[in-house]
Design an enzyme around this catalytic site. Structure first.
Site: not given
Ligand code: NAG
Ligand code: NAG
Ligand code: NAG
Ligand code: ZN
Length: 493
Positions: A80, A133, A290, A426
């Site tokens: 995800e 999850c 998630c 990032k």
């Protein structure tokens, strides 16, 4: 209304077309899949076009000590999260086209200075092959529910506390002919009686993979891998088939400082509606489950702080489609939305956007359950695929395959160099954003990017004031325990 099966099929088909690299080893490895699908409704013809714009696979999450202050490691590689980060790459790419006077398939000029919005008729849908999850995975097993689920029939047996068996299902002695309650990852074993013989001496059986090939800082924490079952000896006479209500479980642990799990039998095992962190082996991770991330995206949008600088309105998933697996719409509703449904005082551009929740009847061919179903002796132990694949529809390097948070197959010597970095980390997303800023004519920059000198990743995120205000509201009203990001880890540039 979209058709859930059509979406699942589109995503599985797109996955099939990806090159071999990073895919699960045939017959032995499983993985999770998630995707962002762009929907375009043409007002003129009424036609609806659907296109996968980002796709991710992955099951792992890196613990805290491996996290880098340089922003060059992917700490959370659940499918995800990979799909969403790939989508951000895609959106930056589309904005670059838009600001360069090109032909974006997504954005058009909005009325505020330097801002963009979605073209009319365009929306985004989120697909995942499995229940996310965390909170969404805490699913009651009621009779009616289990009939609706692809789970084997059950007789609950009470009385034992669990010990975890790290992944190996103990298919051993059957206990006096009791059927054992199984979560759906093993549903395909219905036809194979020997698979239902669990060792009751190992009490709680955790259906995760074996960890032997992992390093201590990795964790496998995905929905089905976390569904744990507790086998119980009946306190009542055998044969009565008295069934205490039980639940599917998640391996994600409650965030410290709030309600903890009660760890009692059956439905009293978990607290519900609380923030959870992805489970760690050796050490906990700092990554939220998630379910929690999806709930956050339903209020703040999935575009993140940086892209909010360019967008007049947050971007929300109109629909969330889950593939075939244990699922409860009520629980998804609680996990992904109800927890935030009373948040108020959101700034302009943000709103509560409950996604439409759908489930498909089509199962991902590389799910844990499917691999177990087709697994044959001599194929080696079933395990989760260690790699994470990202594909998104950008012109340069659409594919990004990683393992342990770095480019897949990188040598030890190259760790820490640019070559080792995932395009989704990032730092790379930040650089990609900065190239969008430099491609923007200074007169066409959003106000927030004109006035001050911004240097670090942290500076840019803070400059996104409305996003930060929205986050403040969400945090204070719904998620006070959400861990604060550590500024020291975000000062790279
Ligand atoms: C599993 O249990 C059933 C029923 O008790 C028994 O007939 C069968 O032989 C067992 N299989 C294995 C592999 O232990
Ligand atoms: C990585 O960990 C940091 C610190 O806990 C967190 O803020 C960030 O969201 C995590 N990244 C991902 C992709 O989950
Ligand atoms: C990628 O997007 C372009 C439009 O920007 C589209 O024409 C193309 O079909 C897409 N590719 C895939 C594989 O979806
Ligand atoms: Zn997850």
């Amino acid at each position: 209304m979209v058709d859930a099966d059509e979406i699942a099929e589109l995503c599985y088909e797109r996955f099939k077309q990806l090159p071999r690299r990073g895919k699960p080893e045939a017959g032995r490895e499983w993985t999770l899949l998630a995707a962002v699908v762009k929907i375009r409704r043409r007002a003129s013809s009424g036609a609806v076009e659907k296109e996968v714009v980002s796709m991710g696979t992955g099951t792992k999450c890196i613990g805290r000590t491996s996290m880098s202050p340089r922003g060059d490691v992917l700490n959370d590689s659940h499918a995800e999260v990979i799909a969403r980060r790939g989508c951000i790459r895609y959106l930056i790419h589309e904005l670059r086209r838009a600001v360069s006077g090109g032909d974006s398939a997504v954005f058009c000029v909005a009325d505020q200075q330097g801002k963009w919005r979605l073209q009319s008729g365009v929306s985004f849908l989120f697909f995942t092959s499995h229940t996310p999850c965390g909170d969404a995975s805490i699913i009651p097993m009621t009779d009616a529910h289990d009939q609706a689920q692809p789970c084997p029939p059950v007789t609950s047996v009470k009385g034992h506390k669990g010990t975890e068996v790290g992944g190996k299902r103990k298919a051993e002695e059957h206990n006096q002919g009791e059927k054992t309650k199984l979560p759906c990852p093993v549903e395909q074993e219905r036809g194979d009686p020997k698979q239902l013989n669990f060792s009751l001496s190992s009490k709680r059986v955790t259906l995760s993979q074996s960890h032997s090939t992992e390093t201590a800082v990795e964790t496998v924490s995905q929905a089905s891998a976390q569904l744990e079952i507790k086998t119980k000896i009946p306190s009542d006479t055998a044969g009565l088939h008295l069934q205490a209500p039980d639940i599917h479980r998640t391996g994600a642990k409650c965030v410290p400082g709030g309600p903890a799990d009660l760890l009692q039998a059956g439905a009293a095992y978990h607290s519900t509606g609380v923030l959870r962190v992805k489970p760690g082996r050796g050490e906990p991770t700092l990554s939220l489950s998630c379910s929690d991330k999806l709930a956050r995206w339903a209020v703040l949008g999935f575009q993140g702080a940086m892209l909010s600088l360019y967008l007049q309105e947050a971007l929300y998933f109109s629909t969330v489609v889950v593939g075939k697996c244990p699922y409860s719409k009520e629980v998804m509703q609680r996990a992904l939305f109800t927890r935030c449904s009373r948040v108020s005082h959101l700034p302009a551009g943000f709103s509560l956007c409950p996604p439409v929740l759908l489930q498909s009847s089509l199962e991902f061919p590389f799910s844990q359950a499917q691999i177990k179903l087709r697994h044959q002796a001599g194929q080696g132990r079933i395990s989760p695929c260690g790699a994470a694949i990202s594909w998104c529809n950008v012109s340069e390097e659409p594919l990004d395959v990683t393992a342990n948070g770095y480019k897949h197959g990188i040598t030890k010597k190259a760790l820490g160099t640019a070559k080792a970095r995932s395009l989704l980390c990032k730092l790379e997303l930040f650089h990609s954003f900065l190239s969008l800023v430099s491609a923007t004519d200074p007169s066409a920059l959003p106000d927030s990017l004109r006035k001050t000198e911004l240097q670090t990743y942290w500076d840019y995120k803070q400059a996104s004031q409305l996003y930060q205000q929205a986050w403040q509201q969400l945090r204070s009203q719904a998620f006070p325990l959400w861990p604060r990001s550590n500024r020291d880890l975000l000062l790279f540039h």
